[in-house]
Design an enzyme around this catalytic site. Structure first.
Site, PDB file in Angstrom:
ATOM      1  N   ARG A 145       0.863  -1.177   0.000  1.00 24.54           N
ATOM      2  CA  ARG A 145       0.000   0.000   0.000  1.00 24.54           C
ATOM      3  C   ARG A 145       0.901   1.230   0.000  1.00 24.54           C
ATOM      4  O   ARG A 145       2.040   1.174   0.454  1.00 24.54           O
ATOM      5  CB  ARG A 145      -0.904   0.002   1.227  1.00 24.54           C
ATOM      6  CG  ARG A 145      -1.821  -1.214   1.336  1.00 24.54           C
ATOM      7  CD  ARG A 145      -2.572  -1.227   2.661  1.00 24.54           C
ATOM      8  NE  ARG A 145      -3.509  -2.355   2.750  1.00 24.54           N
ATOM      9  CZ  ARG A 145      -3.191  -3.557   3.224  1.00 24.54           C
ATOM     10  NH1 ARG A 145      -1.955  -3.784   3.662  1.00 24.54           N
ATOM     11  NH2 ARG A 145      -4.091  -4.526   3.270  1.00 24.54           N
ATOM     12  N   LYS A 170      -1.705  -3.071   7.491  1.00 27.09           N
ATOM     13  CA  LYS A 170      -3.078  -2.874   7.948  1.00 27.09           C
ATOM     14  C   LYS A 170      -3.306  -3.697   9.208  1.00 27.09           C
ATOM     15  O   LYS A 170      -2.963  -4.868   9.267  1.00 27.09           O
ATOM     16  CB  LYS A 170      -4.053  -3.298   6.844  1.00 27.09           C
ATOM     17  CG  LYS A 170      -5.482  -2.843   7.084  1.00 27.09           C
ATOM     18  CD  LYS A 170      -6.333  -3.128   5.869  1.00 27.09           C
ATOM     19  CE  LYS A 170      -7.748  -2.599   6.063  1.00 27.09           C
ATOM     20  NZ  LYS A 170      -8.595  -2.874   4.884  1.00 27.09           N
ATOM     21  N   HIS A 230      -3.915   2.169  -5.521  1.00 27.66           N
ATOM     22  CA  HIS A 230      -4.683   0.943  -5.305  1.00 27.66           C
ATOM     23  C   HIS A 230      -4.740   0.091  -6.574  1.00 27.66           C
ATOM     24  O   HIS A 230      -4.798  -1.133  -6.506  1.00 27.66           O
ATOM     25  CB  HIS A 230      -6.101   1.287  -4.838  1.00 27.66           C
ATOM     26  CG  HIS A 230      -6.674   0.266  -3.914  1.00 27.66           C
ATOM     27  ND1 HIS A 230      -6.087  -0.077  -2.708  1.00 27.66           N
ATOM     28  CD2 HIS A 230      -7.768  -0.528  -4.028  1.00 27.66           C
ATOM     29  CE1 HIS A 230      -6.792  -1.010  -2.114  1.00 27.66           C
ATOM     30  NE2 HIS A 230      -7.809  -1.311  -2.894  1.00 27.66           N
ATOM     31  N   ARG A 233      -1.833  -2.121  -6.641  1.00 31.44           N
ATOM     32  CA  ARG A 233      -2.020  -3.253  -5.715  1.00 31.44           C
ATOM     33  C   ARG A 233      -2.883  -4.341  -6.363  1.00 31.44           C
ATOM     34  O   ARG A 233      -2.595  -5.529  -6.246  1.00 31.44           O
ATOM     35  CB  ARG A 233      -2.655  -2.743  -4.430  1.00 31.44           C
ATOM     36  CG  ARG A 233      -2.684  -3.736  -3.292  1.00 31.44           C
ATOM     37  CD  ARG A 233      -2.913  -2.978  -1.990  1.00 31.44           C
ATOM     38  NE  ARG A 233      -3.422  -3.829  -0.945  1.00 31.44           N
ATOM     39  CZ  ARG A 233      -2.665  -4.667  -0.233  1.00 31.44           C
ATOM     40  NH1 ARG A 233      -1.371  -4.758  -0.483  1.00 31.44           N
ATOM     41  NH2 ARG A 233      -3.203  -5.390   0.721  1.00 31.44           N
ATOM     42  N   HIS A 256      -3.447  -9.607   2.795  1.00 27.94           N
ATOM     43  CA  HIS A 256      -4.892  -9.772   2.615  1.00 27.94           C
ATOM     44  C   HIS A 256      -5.386 -10.950   3.436  1.00 27.94           C
ATOM     45  O   HIS A 256      -4.600 -11.800   3.875  1.00 27.94           O
ATOM     46  CB  HIS A 256      -5.208 -10.130   1.151  1.00 27.94           C
ATOM     47  CG  HIS A 256      -5.351  -8.951   0.260  1.00 27.94           C
ATOM     48  ND1 HIS A 256      -5.175  -9.042  -1.105  1.00 27.94           N
ATOM     49  CD2 HIS A 256      -5.665  -7.653   0.498  1.00 27.94           C
ATOM     50  CE1 HIS A 256      -5.365  -7.855  -1.656  1.00 27.94           C
ATOM     51  NE2 HIS A 256      -5.662  -7.005  -0.706  1.00 27.94           N
ATOM     52  N   TYR A 264      -9.351 -12.013  -6.927  1.00 29.64           N
ATOM     53  CA  TYR A 264      -8.414 -11.836  -8.035  1.00 29.64           C
ATOM     54  C   TYR A 264      -8.234 -13.098  -8.879  1.00 29.64           C
ATOM     55  O   TYR A 264      -7.532 -13.081  -9.878  1.00 29.64           O
ATOM     56  CB  TYR A 264      -7.043 -11.412  -7.493  1.00 29.64           C
ATOM     57  CG  TYR A 264      -7.049 -10.071  -6.814  1.00 29.64           C
ATOM     58  CD1 TYR A 264      -6.875  -8.899  -7.543  1.00 29.64           C
ATOM     59  CD2 TYR A 264      -7.232  -9.979  -5.440  1.00 29.64           C
ATOM     60  CE1 TYR A 264      -6.878  -7.665  -6.918  1.00 29.64           C
ATOM     61  CE2 TYR A 264      -7.234  -8.738  -4.801  1.00 29.64           C
ATOM     62  CZ  TYR A 264      -7.060  -7.595  -5.553  1.00 29.64           C
ATOM     63  OH  TYR A 264      -7.069  -6.367  -4.925  1.00 29.64           O
TER      64      TYR A 264
END
Length: 279
Positions: A145, A170, A230, A233, A256, A264
């Site tokens: 990020r 995160k 983003h 990413r 994630h 994805y």
């Protein structure tokens, strides 16, 4: 009742557009209720809400998509919350669980391909220099990020072992990301010209301080109308899966959860159309 609901939304600090949308959708429910039962509603009943949902799905010709229906239901969820807070009713009769499930037209979240990314990186190299080029390269080929990238310290990246330790991920979760030669060479060239200052951050401003993310946002806006931090990413995740990474490996590298990474795994529209021609 709508005027009081509007005051409630204003006090909550909702934007003008959000308030306008909520009022429009609740007013639409009121009209349906009045047309159906010949009176104005004084509170919400679950049976009525479900009937209204069925009406939107099967009868109302003006409603074209599940997203539109969900927007109308979301307004009723907020209205239900208002009625509860004002003591008009006690029970919750509508929630997000009542939303119509939406199947993505193209489940792959990547909207740009490798050629787009490489062209973008080259523009950054030519016009922005080695620092921003290294930042963009890390984001595209390590999946960091923008905040994670700008929070990197000098000792967080090891060009010998080809690793980046992300400490400010995160949820404050630390992870180890493996990097390729594109990143290594880009960072090496940047480090040759990096100022010798008392700042531990890897990427520093001209004044020797940490770079503000708004600086990078301006860079992206200047050189592309479709590539954002983003977007890079998304590209990383899709590209990694296509290159042979497992879902678990991509989840681990990108920070994630598995469910997010699974988004994805589906092909793009273009690939589906190509496959259709093979039938």
């Amino acid at each position: 009742m709508l005027e009081q609901f509007e005051d409630y939304l204003i006090q909550e600090g909702k934007s003008v557009n959000t308030i306008k949308s909520y009022l429009l959708h609740v007013e639409g429910y009121f009209k349906w209720y009045n047309d159906s039962f010949g009176e104005k509603p004084t509170q919400l009943y679950r049976q009525n809400v479900l009937e209204y949902k069925a009406y939107l799905q099967n009868v109302d010709k003006g409603v074209k998509s599940a997203k539109t229906i969900n927007a109308k239901l979301s307004a009723l969820v907020k209205f239900n919350e208002y009625l509860q807070e004002k003591g008009i009713q006690k029970d919750i009769v509508v929630s997000k669980k009542d939303n119509v499930k939406i199947q993505n037209e193209s489940a792959s979240l990547a909207t740009v391909n490798k050629q787009d990314i490489e062209a973008f990186r080259q523009q950054i190299l030519k016009h922005e220099g080695n620092r921003n080029y290294a930042i963009v390269t890390i984001m595209a080929y390590a999946g960091l990020r923008v905040s994670e990238c700008l929070n990197l310290n000098l000792n967080d990246i090891n060009l010998i072992s080809k690793e980046i330790r992300v400490k400010e991920g995160k949820g404050k979760k630390e992870r180890l990301v493996y990097i390729n030669s594109k990143i290594i060479e880009a960072v090496k060239e940047y480090l040759k010209e990096r100022k010798k200052v008392e700042c531990d951050y890897l990427f520093i401003s001209n004044k020797g301080n940490k770079i503000d993310r708004t600086v990078m946002n301006k860079v992206f806006n200047k050189y592309s109308d479709k590539i954002t931090p983003h977007t890079l990413r998304h590209f990383y995740c899709s590209n990694a899966l296509e290159s042979g990474y497992s879902v678990h490996e991509v989840a681990n590298q990108a920070g994630h959860n598995i469910h997010t990474t699974l988004l994805y795994t589906n092909p793009t529209k273009e690939k589906m159309k190509s496959k259709a021609e093979l039938l």
